[in-house]
Scaffold this motif. Structure first.
Motif, mmCIF file in Angstrom:
data_model
loop_
_atom_site.group_PDB
_atom_site.id
_atom_site.type_symbol
_atom_site.label_atom_id
_atom_site.label_comp_id
_atom_site.label_asym_id
_atom_site.label_seq_id
_atom_site.Cartn_x
_atom_site.Cartn_y
_atom_site.Cartn_z
ATOM 1 N N ILE A 203 35.787 -95.787 -60.504
ATOM 2 C CA ILE A 203 36.603 -94.969 -59.605
ATOM 3 C C ILE A 203 35.792 -94.673 -58.353
ATOM 4 O O ILE A 203 34.682 -94.160 -58.431
ATOM 5 C CB ILE A 203 37.079 -93.690 -60.319
ATOM 6 N N ALA A 204 36.359 -95.030 -57.209
ATOM 7 C CA ALA A 204 35.577 -95.041 -55.974
ATOM 8 C C ALA A 204 35.285 -93.652 -55.463
ATOM 9 O O ALA A 204 36.138 -92.779 -55.459
ATOM 10 C CB ALA A 204 36.316 -95.835 -54.908
ATOM 11 N N MET A 205 34.034 -93.477 -55.037
ATOM 12 C CA MET A 205 33.695 -92.306 -54.241
ATOM 13 C C MET A 205 33.623 -92.802 -52.799
ATOM 14 O O MET A 205 34.569 -92.657 -52.058
ATOM 15 C CB MET A 205 32.363 -91.718 -54.682
ATOM 16 N N ALA A 206 32.529 -93.479 -52.417
ATOM 17 C CA ALA A 206 32.435 -94.083 -51.087
ATOM 18 C C ALA A 206 32.158 -95.572 -51.299
ATOM 19 O O ALA A 206 31.044 -95.966 -51.623
ATOM 20 C CB ALA A 206 31.338 -93.436 -50.278
ATOM 21 N N SER A 207 33.205 -96.369 -51.114
ATOM 22 C CA SER A 207 33.183 -97.772 -51.511
ATOM 23 C C SER A 207 32.018 -98.571 -50.939
ATOM 24 O O SER A 207 31.515 -99.477 -51.593
ATOM 25 C CB SER A 207 34.489 -98.434 -51.087
ATOM 26 N N SER A 208 31.581 -98.245 -49.733
ATOM 27 C CA SER A 208 30.534 -99.065 -49.119
ATOM 28 C C SER A 208 29.147 -98.672 -49.611
ATOM 29 O O SER A 208 28.157 -99.273 -49.201
ATOM 30 C CB SER A 208 30.599 -98.978 -47.595
ATOM 31 N N THR A 238 32.842 -107.436 -52.833
ATOM 32 C CA THR A 238 31.564 -107.047 -52.249
ATOM 33 C C THR A 238 30.407 -107.325 -53.208
ATOM 34 O O THR A 238 29.262 -107.014 -52.901
ATOM 35 C CB THR A 238 31.543 -105.556 -51.860
ATOM 36 N N SER A 239 30.717 -107.892 -54.372
ATOM 37 C CA SER A 239 29.613 -108.193 -55.296
ATOM 38 C C SER A 239 28.875 -109.428 -54.791
ATOM 39 O O SER A 239 29.465 -110.351 -54.242
ATOM 40 C CB SER A 239 30.128 -108.360 -56.731
ATOM 41 N N LEU B 48 40.118 -103.212 -57.255
ATOM 42 C CA LEU B 48 39.639 -103.659 -55.943
ATOM 43 C C LEU B 48 40.409 -104.889 -55.463
ATOM 44 O O LEU B 48 40.804 -105.729 -56.265
ATOM 45 C CB LEU B 48 38.150 -104.014 -56.025
ATOM 46 N N PRO B 49 40.592 -105.003 -54.152
ATOM 47 C CA PRO B 49 41.327 -106.139 -53.598
ATOM 48 C C PRO B 49 40.454 -107.391 -53.443
ATOM 49 O O PRO B 49 39.253 -107.286 -53.255
ATOM 50 C CB PRO B 49 41.733 -105.625 -52.218
ATOM 51 N N GLU B 290 38.065 -101.716 -43.898
ATOM 52 C CA GLU B 290 38.233 -101.667 -45.355
ATOM 53 C C GLU B 290 36.892 -101.968 -46.029
ATOM 54 O O GLU B 290 36.403 -103.103 -45.971
ATOM 55 C CB GLU B 290 39.305 -102.694 -45.769
ATOM 56 N N PRO B 291 36.260 -100.950 -46.648
ATOM 57 C CA PRO B 291 34.921 -101.188 -47.204
ATOM 58 C C PRO B 291 34.941 -102.064 -48.462
ATOM 59 O O PRO B 291 33.889 -102.562 -48.864
ATOM 60 C CB PRO B 291 34.411 -99.780 -47.526
ATOM 61 N N ASP B 292 36.107 -102.249 -49.054
ATOM 62 C CA ASP B 292 36.184 -103.060 -50.271
ATOM 63 C C ASP B 292 36.220 -104.560 -49.977
ATOM 64 O O ASP B 292 36.179 -105.372 -50.895
ATOM 65 C CB ASP B 292 37.419 -102.679 -51.098
#
Lengths: 500, 451
Positions: A203-208, A238-239, B48-49, B290-292
């Motif tokens: 569950i995202a807090m701050a995605s970046s 982002t992985s 996530l997208p 979009e950070p994802d």
């Protein structure tokens, strides 16, 4: 000493040698939970029956010769990881009763490696906090001294492992949420390189910035868990594609290794003049302990060099613009439309939104939503979000430059030892400054390992962190391993666990 | 004197096998509610997208077709707003760096500027259920509840934003139709309006025209207001909404009134626009990257490859048909409307058929196109030219007519006097002035002469 107090590595050996079964190991943890949970409040959900079922299965598989890496080992999962069929709250009332239909990638990987999920661990709601006090399910207490906070946001994740309620746990680190509590509870905590461990189902807090990672009793345990959870995931864009190689924990000396000490994160103690770093507010005991740790690294053969990370002094300011911005967007989905918690007393759906969010979110979540909504608003975006992003780039460059001169950087994990309940909760700014030494690694996206390094005069744990370059996990673990071969801090256990 | 200043935003659902950011099947039309959903398109916590690359390519193709510059370094952004059909509380869209920018589309002699073509995800669908009021007092209040079908959530959506270069309702419709033809030629969408695959938003304002200078009509700067009409789902509604809005705005201005920034909806029954929101309530979407999703980089090779895949477009075909084929405008328009018709024409003229004759045959005898391949059609036409009527359908019509007109001989034939067949065949030949293929006509007579 019960079998729940063993390290993961020791427990795997015991299981292999048939000294005990996974069922017995899980029983031991469940018994410890029974004994200490009233005092600690580490868990939001204990999945005792499921764990025993999984343990029986693990025993059966082991007797059939199955060699899964974590077969039969009880693990606690921070309640911010989605677990299929098990309530997942993120520590917030607004998600109370929510049962995800899928497992987070990391949870899935642990299950496939044979780990036994013993329960979901307490945390600051949505991981917003440094003390665990922001949980809507009550604060978790520090097993080393119940009057002190265990650190946050992975508060349950550290208390549970430290007290023997599970053998290792998962946490998340957005600005220090693994490392700070690890240092407060005498554990090993790893904030991985951003993208090294999949965020899918977290569950995202701050995605970046969010980085899932393990909390363990030793560096050796850490390497075992990291091997399972790290690596590319096609569900998380982002992985990183880089695979984690074999982690060879064989270094016993650190000859040829250059370790940096940054002026901005750990000013030299003999300086008379005040420096920028003085606002860190370093505790005297912490300094003594960190000095000793640095000496120990020297003794092992490392060369210590003073370096500078000039922009890290802006890290907290940039962090508390970027993080609330992303939070304000990430928390928008909790609107009372699709989740069990929904206030429908109003006239229309706008009322559902405001009533649900007004009552469902705690003060800290609301504070961050307000800040983030402001910083992203048209007319303010450039002055806040955009500028904070530029600082982030500068901090990243600071580290890149530094890692051309040194292999690693050492710093205290927290400027102070654990603090008492209520000491900082009423002053958000004071609480935010708990993260002053950890957020830089998050902004730079680099890995950082927190290690037990000693105890203050009250007997409370203090940790140091080793920061490494992008994808430098193996080196961090090797150095951490060498350090633990010659120190005994990590072997100390709280009285609570010893006395039961 | 006022000139209408009209701009259009057209949403087109792309034709991909999966949705924009997840693996769900994107073929949602007619499927049971909430049957094509997953954690990603339901906006569940932690999901996530992942970018659908096919959709990105399709939008680039559209951009190239509209002569746009392709932003080779681009990224997605979050458009933040609350609505029950938007599960994440934000739509993944593009704002600062759209995939395609600064395009141009010729319509007749005119050129419409295209501001940008970008990619985003569709929202879910709200279904409002009205219920009977529980008692008399409440009967005047709105009663009911809303259900949400998430099948549509996350379907790839392309948005084409034009400059306010359009000057009439007719021109707007012409533009919309051409956009539909182009996406169909590119095979990136079926653009079936009935299925909601193509939707329109128009913005309309009126500009006062100064006529003091006799040499040229000098325009004042663009109006300081703009009225946006949302959710138009047919060409007709686009036309009606613009016509109504021009009329309404003229009346306000004539009375000395002032027009403001405003969002209006279209009442389909009354065919009028209705105010929804004024500027003071305008939304701030708080766009941010979009950070994802990592930024997208598009290589020159990729663009060149996509360029190669772009076929001749309808407006280009139209010009070719007139300029090199010598067709008239009407013929060219009809033939360039659909890709299948155009390619039929092009194959037809690869035989030795003359373009005008080919065009007329297609336009005047659409039934022949569905029956014959181009090659067979040419054979058929040749036979017809030689005089002989060999077309079974045509002959059968005639045979039926002869049978109907000659009840007595028919009765005799059916009674066993088979020689009557000669008489009936003679009638067929007489009717066709001897051009009917006797063999076919005889067979057809036999098969049709039954009790």
């Amino acid at each position: 000493m019960e079998i729940c107090d063993l390290t993961l590595t020791e427990a795997l050996n015991g299981l292999d040698k048939k000294e005990f079964s996974s069922q017995e190991l899980v029983q031991s943890c469940l018994q410890r939970i029974d004994q200490v949970e009233d005092q600690l409040n580490s868990f939001i959900t204990v999945t005792a029956e499921l764990a025993l079922k999984q343990a029986r299965k693990a025993d059966r598989l082991r007797s059939q010769g199955e060699k899964m890496a974590l077969l039969g080992i009880p693990v606690g999962i921070k309640d911010i990881f989605c677990t299929k069929g098990i309530e997942t709250t993120a520590g917030s009332n607004i998600l109370k009763g929510y049962i995800p239909p899928y497992d987070a990638t990391v949870v899935d990987r642990l299950k496939k490696a044979g780990a036994v999920i013993i329960g979901k661990l307490n945390l600051d709601a949505f991981a917003h906090g440094s003390s665990g006090e922001n949980s809507d399910f009550g604060a978790t207490r520090n097993p080393w001294n119940l009057e002190y906070v265990p650190g946050g946001s992975s508060s349950g994740s550290v208390a549970a492992v430290s007290a023997g309620e599970c053998l290792f746990s998962l946490g998340t680190d957005t600005g220090g949420s693994i490392r700070l509590p690890a240092s407060f509870c005498n554990l090993v905590g790893l904030k991985t390189t951003y993208g090294r461990v999949s965020r899918y189902g977290v569950i995202a807090m701050a995605s970046s910035l969010d980085c899932p990672g393990p909390l363990t009793k030793t560096v050796e345990d850490m390497a075992k868990v990291l091997k399972i959870i790290a690596g590319p995931d096609h569900l998380d864009s982002t992985s990183l594609l880089d695979k984690l190689g074999q982690i060879r924990l064989n270094k016993t000396d650190l000859k040829g290794l250059k370790i940096g000490v940054a002026e901005e994160l750990y000013p030299s103690q003999d300086q008379e003049e005040k420096t920028d770093a003085d606002n860190i507010g370093l505790n005297e005991d912490v300094c003594l302990i960190v000095d000793a740790a640095i000496n120990q690294l020297k003794k092992l053969g490392a060369e210590i060099k003073r370096i500078s990370l000039p922009h890290t002094k802006f890290a907290v300011a940039a962090y508390y613009v970027l993080v609330p911005s992303e939070i304000s967007s990430n928390l928008a989905r909790y609107d009372g439309i699709r989740f069990p918690y929904s206030n429908r007393s109003g006239k229309n759906f706008w009322d559902i939104y405001t009533d649900t969010r007004g009552h469902g979110f705690g003060r800290e979540a609301k504070r961050r939503i307000m800040i983030g909504t402001y910083t992203l608003s048209s007319g303010y975006y450039d002055a806040y979000y955009e500028k904070a992003q530029r600082i982030r780039t500068l901090i990243k460059r600071d580290f890149e430059k530094a890692f051309k001169k040194v292999h690693l950087i050492v710093a205290p994990t927290s400027p102070t030892p654990p603090f008492k309940f209520g000491e900082r909760i009423s002053d958000p700014l004071k609480m935010y400054l708990s993260d002053i030494l950890t957020v830089s690694a998050n902004l730079a996206g680099i890995p950082s390992l927190s290690l037990p390094a000693g105890f203050d005069r009250r007997g409370l744990p203090v940790g140091i962190q080793l920061m490494g370059p992008h994808l430098g996990e193996e080196l961090l673990l090797q150095v951490g391993y060498a350090y633990q071969q010659t120190t005994n801090w990590h072997k100390q256990k709280p009285d609570l666990a010893v006395n039961g | 004197m006022y000139i209408p200043i009209i701009g259009l935003e057209i949403h087109v659902q792309l034709k991909t096998s999966t949705k924009m950011f997840c693996g769900c099947d994107a073929h949602i039309w007619g499927e049971p509610p909430n049957s094509h959903v997953c954690p990603v398109c339901l906006g569940l916590p932690g999901a996530l997208p992942v970018i659908n690359k096919k959709a990105v390519s399709q939008v680039i193709k559209m951009g190239l077709a509209l002569n746009c510059k392709i932003n080779q370094k681009t990224f997605f952004e979050r458009k933040n707003y609350f609505y029950p059909d938007l599960p994440k509380g934000y739509q993944i869209s593009q704002h600062r760096q759209p995939l395609c920018v600064n395009g141009l589309l010729p319509i007749g002699d005119k050129k419409i500027s295209i501001w940008d073509v970008h990619l985003e995800e569709d929202t879910a669908k709200s279904i409002h259920i009205k219920t009977e009021a529980s008692n008399q007092k409440q009967a005047t209040k709105k009663e009911g509840y809303t259900l949400i079908d998430f099948n549509k959530s996350g379907v790839p959506l392309m948005e084409i934003v034009s400059a306010p270069d359009i000057r009439s309702a007719e021109e707007a419709v012409e533009y919309c139709k051409l956009i539909r033809q182009i996406v169909r030629f590119l095979e990136i969408s079926d653009a079936d309006i009935e299925k909601g695959q193509m939707r329109f938003e128009v913005n309309v304002s009126l500009q006062k025209l100064k006529t003091k200078n006799k040499k040229s009509k000098t325009k004042e700067k663009l109006p300081d207001y703009r009225v946006e009409i949302k959710n138009l789902n047919s060409f007709r509604f686009v036309q009606k909404a613009i016509e109504y809005e021009i009329k309404r705005q003229k009346e306000v201005l004539k009375k000395g009134g002032k027009l403001t920034w405003e969002t209006r909806g279209f009442d389909e029954k009354r065919e009028i626009t209705v105010s929804q929101r004024e500027k003071e309530q305008a939304k701030d979407y708080r766009y941010f990257p979009e950070p994802d999703l990592p930024p997208i980089e598009i290589s020159n090779e990729e663009i060149n490859q996509l360029k190669k895949e772009i076929p001749e477009l309808p407006h280009q075909a139209y010009n070719r048909l007139i300029q090199t084929m010598g067709l008239n405008k009407v013929q060219a328009k009809i033939l360039s409307r659909e890709k299948s018709v155009l390619s039929y024409f092009d194959r037809l003229i690869q035989t030795d058929l003359e373009p005008k004759k080919a065009a007329n045959t297609i336009i005047n005898h659409p039934e022949l196109i569905s029956r014959f391949s181009p090659y067979k059609l040419v054979e058929y036409l040749k036979r017809e030219q030689s005089g002989q009527i060999t077309d079974e359908v045509e002959l059968e019509k005639l045979v039926k007519k002869i049978i109907a007109e000659n009840p007595k001989p028919v009765r005799d034939y059916l009674a066993g006097k088979t020689e009557v067949l000669h008489f009936l065949l003679g009638q067929v030949m007489k009717e066709t002035k001897g051009k009917a293929d006797a063999k076919i006509a005889r067979t057809l007579l036999k098969t049709n002469l039954v009790h």
